[in-house]
Design a protein around this motif. Structure first.
Motif, PDB file in Angstrom:
ATOM      1  N   LYS A 133       0.840  -1.199   0.000  1.00 16.66           N
ATOM      2  CA  LYS A 133       0.000   0.000   0.000  1.00 16.66           C
ATOM      3  C   LYS A 133       0.872   1.244   0.000  1.00 16.66           C
ATOM      4  CE  LYS A 133      -3.798   2.396   0.192  1.00 16.66           C
ATOM      5  NZ  LYS A 133      -4.756   2.402  -0.926  1.00 16.66           N
ATOM      6  N   ARG A 134       0.575   2.136  -0.944  1.00 13.65           N
ATOM      7  CA  ARG A 134       1.274   3.416  -1.028  1.00 13.65           C
ATOM      8  C   ARG A 134       0.316   4.561  -0.744  1.00 13.65           C
ATOM      9  NH1 ARG A 134       6.222   4.124  -3.314  1.00 13.65           N
ATOM     10  NH2 ARG A 134       7.221   2.293  -4.224  1.00 13.65           N
ATOM     11  N   PHE A 135       0.861   5.618  -0.127  1.00 11.88           N
ATOM     12  CA  PHE A 135       0.160   6.888   0.003  1.00 11.88           C
ATOM     13  C   PHE A 135       1.065   7.944  -0.630  1.00 11.88           C
ATOM     14  CE2 PHE A 135      -1.309   4.334   3.612  1.00 11.88           C
ATOM     15  CZ  PHE A 135      -2.678   4.398   3.431  1.00 11.88           C
ATOM     16  N   GLY A 136       0.782   8.258  -1.889  1.00 13.59           N
ATOM     17  CA  GLY A 136       1.660   9.172  -2.609  1.00 13.59           C
ATOM     18  C   GLY A 136       3.045   8.556  -2.747  1.00 13.59           C
ATOM     19  N   GLY A 167       4.662   4.817  12.236  1.00  9.20           N
ATOM     20  CA  GLY A 167       4.849   4.844  10.788  1.00  9.20           C
ATOM     21  C   GLY A 167       5.342   3.536  10.206  1.00  9.20           C
ATOM     22  N   ALA A 168       5.374   2.455  11.015  1.00  9.58           N
ATOM     23  CA  ALA A 168       5.859   1.168  10.510  1.00  9.58           C
ATOM     24  C   ALA A 168       4.848   0.483   9.603  1.00  9.58           C
ATOM     25  CB  ALA A 168       6.218   0.248  11.678  1.00  9.58           C
ATOM     26  N   GLY A 169       3.575   0.906   9.671  1.00  5.13           N
ATOM     27  CA  GLY A 169       2.552   0.307   8.819  1.00  5.13           C
ATOM     28  C   GLY A 169       1.516  -0.519   9.557  1.00  5.13           C
ATOM     29  N   LYS A 170       1.563  -0.512  10.887  1.00  6.33           N
ATOM     30  CA  LYS A 170       0.646  -1.350  11.679  1.00  6.33           C
ATOM     31  C   LYS A 170      -0.816  -0.974  11.431  1.00  6.33           C
ATOM     32  CE  LYS A 170       2.310   0.004  15.591  1.00  6.33           C
ATOM     33  NZ  LYS A 170       3.154   1.078  15.017  1.00  6.33           N
ATOM     34  N   THR A 171      -1.125   0.321  11.564  1.00  9.90           N
ATOM     35  CA  THR A 171      -2.503   0.757  11.402  1.00  9.90           C
ATOM     36  C   THR A 171      -2.968   0.579   9.959  1.00  9.90           C
ATOM     37  OG1 THR A 171      -2.304   2.327  13.228  1.00  9.90           O
ATOM     38  CG2 THR A 171      -4.078   2.717  11.666  1.00  9.90           C
ATOM     39  N   THR A 172      -2.070   0.788   9.005  1.00 12.18           N
ATOM     40  CA  THR A 172      -2.436   0.572   7.601  1.00 12.18           C
ATOM     41  C   THR A 172      -2.808  -0.886   7.360  1.00 12.18           C
ATOM     42  OG1 THR A 172      -0.941   2.345   6.918  1.00 12.18           O
ATOM     43  CG2 THR A 172      -1.637   0.809   5.222  1.00 12.18           C
ATOM     44  N   LEU A 173      -2.017  -1.819   7.908  1.00 15.32           N
ATOM     45  CA  LEU A 173      -2.339  -3.242   7.768  1.00 15.32           C
ATOM     46  C   LEU A 173      -3.678  -3.551   8.422  1.00 15.32           C
ATOM     47  CD1 LEU A 173      -1.597  -6.099   6.915  1.00 15.32           C
ATOM     48  CD2 LEU A 173      -0.303  -6.339   9.057  1.00 15.32           C
ATOM     49  N   MET A 174      -3.918  -2.986   9.595  1.00 13.43           N
ATOM     50  CA  MET A 174      -5.193  -3.183  10.285  1.00 13.43           C
ATOM     51  C   MET A 174      -6.344  -2.708   9.405  1.00 13.43           C
ATOM     52  SD  MET A 174      -6.448  -1.068  13.630  1.00 13.43           S
ATOM     53  CE  MET A 174      -8.193  -0.891  14.021  1.00 13.43           C
ATOM     54  N   ASN A 175      -6.194  -1.538   8.790  1.00 14.98           N
ATOM     55  CA  ASN A 175      -7.270  -0.989   7.970  1.00 14.98           C
ATOM     56  C   ASN A 175      -7.517  -1.808   6.714  1.00 14.98           C
ATOM     57  OD1 ASN A 175      -7.976   1.177   9.646  1.00 14.98           O
ATOM     58  ND2 ASN A 175      -6.360   2.475   8.828  1.00 14.98           N
ATOM     59  N   VAL A 176      -6.481  -2.454   6.193  1.00 16.99           N
ATOM     60  CA  VAL A 176      -6.674  -3.361   5.058  1.00 16.99           C
ATOM     61  C   VAL A 176      -7.465  -4.597   5.492  1.00 16.99           C
ATOM     62  CG1 VAL A 176      -5.481  -4.914   3.463  1.00 16.99           C
ATOM     63  CG2 VAL A 176      -4.665  -2.563   3.763  1.00 16.99           C
ATOM     64  N   SER A 189       5.836  -4.678  27.077  1.00 15.68           N
ATOM     65  CA  SER A 189       5.586  -5.536  28.240  1.00 15.68           C
ATOM     66  C   SER A 189       4.211  -6.187  28.136  1.00 15.68           C
ATOM     67  CB  SER A 189       5.690  -4.722  29.531  1.00 15.68           C
ATOM     68  OG  SER A 189       4.753  -3.657  29.529  1.00 15.68           O
ATOM     69  N   GLU A 190       3.227  -5.458  27.613  1.00 19.66           N
ATOM     70  CA  GLU A 190       1.889  -6.016  27.441  1.00 19.66           C
ATOM     71  C   GLU A 190       1.891  -7.098  26.370  1.00 19.66           C
ATOM     72  OE1 GLU A 190      -0.932  -2.964  26.635  1.00 19.66           O
ATOM     73  OE2 GLU A 190      -0.407  -1.811  28.414  1.00 19.66           O
ATOM     74  N   ALA A 191       2.598  -6.847  25.266  1.00 23.80           N
ATOM     75  CA  ALA A 191       2.659  -7.844  24.195  1.00 23.80           C
ATOM     76  C   ALA A 191       3.248  -9.146  24.723  1.00 23.80           C
ATOM     77  CB  ALA A 191       3.486  -7.306  23.036  1.00 23.80           C
ATOM     78  N   ILE A 192       4.320  -9.048  25.500  1.00 24.51           N
ATOM     79  CA  ILE A 192       4.967 -10.252  26.040  1.00 24.51           C
ATOM     80  C   ILE A 192       4.071 -10.932  27.067  1.00 24.51           C
ATOM     81  CG2 ILE A 192       6.903 -11.018  27.470  1.00 24.51           C
ATOM     82  CD1 ILE A 192       8.624  -8.937  25.992  1.00 24.51           C
ATOM     83  N   ALA A 193       3.312 -10.144  27.849  1.00 28.37           N
ATOM     84  CA  ALA A 193       2.482 -10.712  28.913  1.00 28.37           C
ATOM     85  C   ALA A 193       1.264 -11.447  28.381  1.00 28.37           C
ATOM     86  CB  ALA A 193       2.035  -9.603  29.868  1.00 28.37           C
ATOM     87  N   VAL A 194       0.686 -10.983  27.270  1.00 30.16           N
ATOM     88  CA  VAL A 194      -0.631 -11.487  26.888  1.00 30.16           C
ATOM     89  C   VAL A 194      -0.650 -12.214  25.547  1.00 30.16           C
ATOM     90  CG1 VAL A 194      -1.519  -9.476  25.613  1.00 30.16           C
ATOM     91  CG2 VAL A 194      -3.075 -10.830  27.034  1.00 30.16           C
ATOM     92  N   ALA A 195       0.344 -11.993  24.683  1.00 32.37           N
ATOM     93  CA  ALA A 195       0.283 -12.534  23.321  1.00 32.37           C
ATOM     94  C   ALA A 195       0.780 -13.969  23.249  1.00 32.37           C
ATOM     95  CB  ALA A 195       1.085 -11.655  22.366  1.00 32.37           C
ATOM     96  N   ASP A 196       0.250 -14.697  22.285  1.00 34.02           N
ATOM     97  CA  ASP A 196       0.764 -16.027  21.963  1.00 34.02           C
ATOM     98  C   ASP A 196       1.886 -15.930  20.935  1.00 34.02           C
ATOM     99  OD1 ASP A 196      -1.259 -17.776  23.419  1.00 34.02           O
ATOM    100  OD2 ASP A 196      -2.564 -16.510  22.207  1.00 34.02           O
ATOM    101  N   ARG A 197       1.708 -15.017  19.978  1.00 36.57           N
ATOM    102  CA  ARG A 197       2.748 -14.769  18.973  1.00 36.57           C
ATOM    103  C   ARG A 197       2.876 -13.270  18.748  1.00 36.57           C
ATOM    104  NH1 ARG A 197       1.972 -17.550  13.551  1.00 36.57           N
ATOM    105  NH2 ARG A 197      -0.269 -17.275  13.896  1.00 36.57           N
ATOM    106  N   ILE A 198       4.044 -12.873  18.247  1.00 34.74           N
ATOM    107  CA  ILE A 198       4.332 -11.458  18.023  1.00 34.74           C
ATOM    108  C   ILE A 198       4.932 -11.293  16.635  1.00 34.74           C
ATOM    109  CG2 ILE A 198       5.631  -9.436  18.810  1.00 34.74           C
ATOM    110  CD1 ILE A 198       5.753 -10.785  21.594  1.00 34.74           C
ATOM    111  N   THR A 199       4.387 -10.355  15.868  1.00 37.03           N
ATOM    112  CA  THR A 199       4.957  -9.992  14.569  1.00 37.03           C
ATOM    113  C   THR A 199       5.474  -8.560  14.658  1.00 37.03           C
ATOM    114  OG1 THR A 199       3.542 -11.487  13.288  1.00 37.03           O
ATOM    115  CG2 THR A 199       4.442  -9.582  12.129  1.00 37.03           C
ATOM    116  N   VAL A 200       6.689  -8.339  14.163  1.00 39.19           N
ATOM    117  CA  VAL A 200       7.326  -7.018  14.229  1.00 39.19           C
ATOM    118  C   VAL A 200       7.376  -6.407  12.836  1.00 39.19           C
ATOM    119  CG1 VAL A 200       9.364  -5.717  14.936  1.00 39.19           C
ATOM    120  CG2 VAL A 200       8.748  -7.826  16.153  1.00 39.19           C
ATOM    121  N   LEU A 201       6.828  -5.200  12.703  1.00 38.00           N
ATOM    122  CA  LEU A 201       6.901  -4.444  11.454  1.00 38.00           C
ATOM    123  C   LEU A 201       7.932  -3.331  11.594  1.00 38.00           C
ATOM    124  CD1 LEU A 201       3.228  -3.835  10.211  1.00 38.00           C
ATOM    125  CD2 LEU A 201       4.932  -5.318   9.189  1.00 38.00           C
TER     126      LEU A 201
END
Length: 486
Positions: free
Chosen positions: A9-12, A37-46, A199-211
């Motif tokens: 996804k591009r924005f301009g 600005g890593a693209g997390k919210t953009t991926l969510m919106n897709v 700390s929340e991601a480590i406490a509650v998540a089963d898997r973690i993806t880094v963008l």
């Protein structure tokens, strides 16, 4: 399974997502982390159908989701809670929830029934709802987020995507919210959690993806990582937190004084009750509290948006206010960055002569501030609404500090900021105080307050009290924030 295949996804000129692959399985909490600005919210919106990708495809159970259709995503069972609440401000909270899945489908809309169903679900989640008939425009950011979560859950979704849902929660509210996520996982749902709080991601998540800069740079599980490793993957550098103790902040003359401030709402309920405080030059004073105890109203009084019922506010020199809701109160999203920056009178005066605005000078000044405050944007002509949430926050901070006030009042100043951006904002605030500025920092984040504040106040029931050094452990402060008495 929820999947994203080679999403671009591009924005301009900005490449927000560059061939991103992502998957989340039923019965898991999958954390999605990355810097601003890593693209997390953009991926969510897709995934939620709010944006159509330029290339790639989103699927649920191997069935392609209709690109760019929130209705199709919701019908398929995907509900999203956005970082900036998407509610109708002039409508009541009951009317907003009736637009979700609480409506019974009867010929006549029964708002009382909607409210009853919503209160029952809220009670299960461990929080209260506003008084009957209250409009959203008068509610805090935290209350708006809760309403968004309720509305999303009212559709009984198979997939729940949450963008920074805990950024405005007090410590006493956080544990219950994380338990809610675990309960949703136990029901077999997919929970995608976008967060900067590692700390929340480590406490509650089963898997973690880094963008990072629109690409997936790591996939891991909590048992095989740490906050330090995740931070390095997100940012690519070691984040050095500013040392407040090394700044030798010596308070000078009182610059901001609030004396016996009172405020009632339209029902004559007391919101602020003879509240008094002072902030001296060279000092950072923190106010901690559970949302809804008068913080927003105090900020509005200091900004001059409201008039108090009684009491007095005295400020020596100019005051800059950074509100917690950057999208509604802080910025005009349809305007360009340079236009937003010169909304501050001191900056506007630098680029006007005899009442005429020099546009080229305004753009040059804005370009300098964008570089100085590390705002990730194509340039001064970019529309503010096109920036990520974290970069909008940096824009607010840049405008306030560059205006060279004597006092800065900041409310949840680091909401939605990543580690590097948070450290940078804290450094700017510490430097401002070291140069003789006075800062009143109102925050739900105890770690932030303990890191950079000299004196720390607790607000509860519209009154404040100062803490002593022996009370500065998170558990004790959390109890005081929740209203515990001595």
């Amino acid at each position: 399974m929820l999947r994203a295949n080679a999403i671009t996804k591009r924005f301009g000129r900005t490449l927000a997502l560059d061939g991103v692959d992502f998957e989340a399985r039923p019965g898991e909490i999958h954390a999605l982390v990355g810097e601003n600005g890593a693209g997390k919210t953009t991926l969510m919106n897709v995934l939620a159908g709010s944006l159509a990708p330029d290339n790639g495809q989103a699927l649920l159970d191997e069935r392609p989701l209709q690109a760019g259709s929130p209705r199709a995503a919701l019908t398929a069972g995907i509900a999203a809670v956005h970082q900036s609440p998407m509610l109708f401000e002039r409508m009541t909270w009951e009317e907003n929830l009736a637009l979700g899945g609480f409506d019974t489908g009867a010929e006549l809309l029964d708002l009382a029934a909607v409210a009853a169903r919503a209160r029952a679900l809220a009670a299960k989640l461990g929080f209260d709802l506003p008084p009957a008939g209250a409009t959203v425009e008068n509610r805090s950011v935290a209350e708006r987020v809760r309403l968004e979560v309720l509305r999303a859950l009212s559709f009984n979704p198979r997939v729940l995507i949450l963008d920074e849902p805990t950024s405005v929660l007090a410590p006493s509210e956080l544990a219950a919210f994380l338990d809610l996520l675990r309960n949703l996982r136990g029901e077999g749902r997919i929970v995608v959690l976008i967060t900067h709080k590692l700390s929340e991601a480590i406490a509650v998540a089963d898997r973690i993806t880094v963008l990072r800069r629109g690409r997936v740079v790591a996939r891991t599980i909590p048992a095989e990582t740490s906050e330090e490793k995740l931070a390095g993957l997100m940012i690519g550098e070691i984040v050095i937190q500013p040392d407040a103790s090394a700044m030798q902040l010596g308070p000078g003359e009182p610059v901001l004084q609030v004396e016996n401030l009172t405020l009632d709402d339209h029902t004559r309920r007391r919101i602020l009750d003879r509240l008094s405080l002072r902030v001296a030059a060279g000092e950072i004073v923190g106010i901690a509290g559970v949302d809804g105890n008068g913080q927003t109203e105090l900020v509005e009084l200091l900004a001059g948006v409201r008039k108090p019922g009684g009491g007095k506010i005295t400020s020596i020199g100019a005051m800059a206010v950074i509100p917690q809701n950057r999208d509604l109160d802080g910025l005009i999203l349809d305007m360009r960055l340079w236009e937003n920056l010169i909304l501050a009178r001191p900056l506007r005066e630098q680029v006007t002569s005899r009442g005429w605005l020099n546009t080229s000078r305004a753009i040059d000044l804005s370009r300098e501030l964008i570089e100085r405050f590390r705002i990730r944007a194509p340039g001064p002509e970019a529309i503010a609404g096109a920036l990520s949430g974290g970069n909008r926050q940096r824009l607010e901070v840049a405008r306030a500090i560059a205006s060279q006030p004597r006092v800065i009042v900041a409310h949840n100043i680091c909401r939605g900021l990543d580690l590097a951006a948070t450290a940078e904002v804290h450094r700017r605030i510490l430097d401002f105080a070291a140069d003789g500025g006075a800062v009143l920092l109102i925050s739900s984040d105890l770690d932030e307050l303990l890191a950079i504040c000299g004196r720390l106040l607790i607000i509860s029931g519209g009154t404040v009290r100062e803490t002593n050094p022996g009370e500065r452990d998170p558990e004790r402060l959390g109890l005081l924030m929740a209203g515990a008495r001595d």
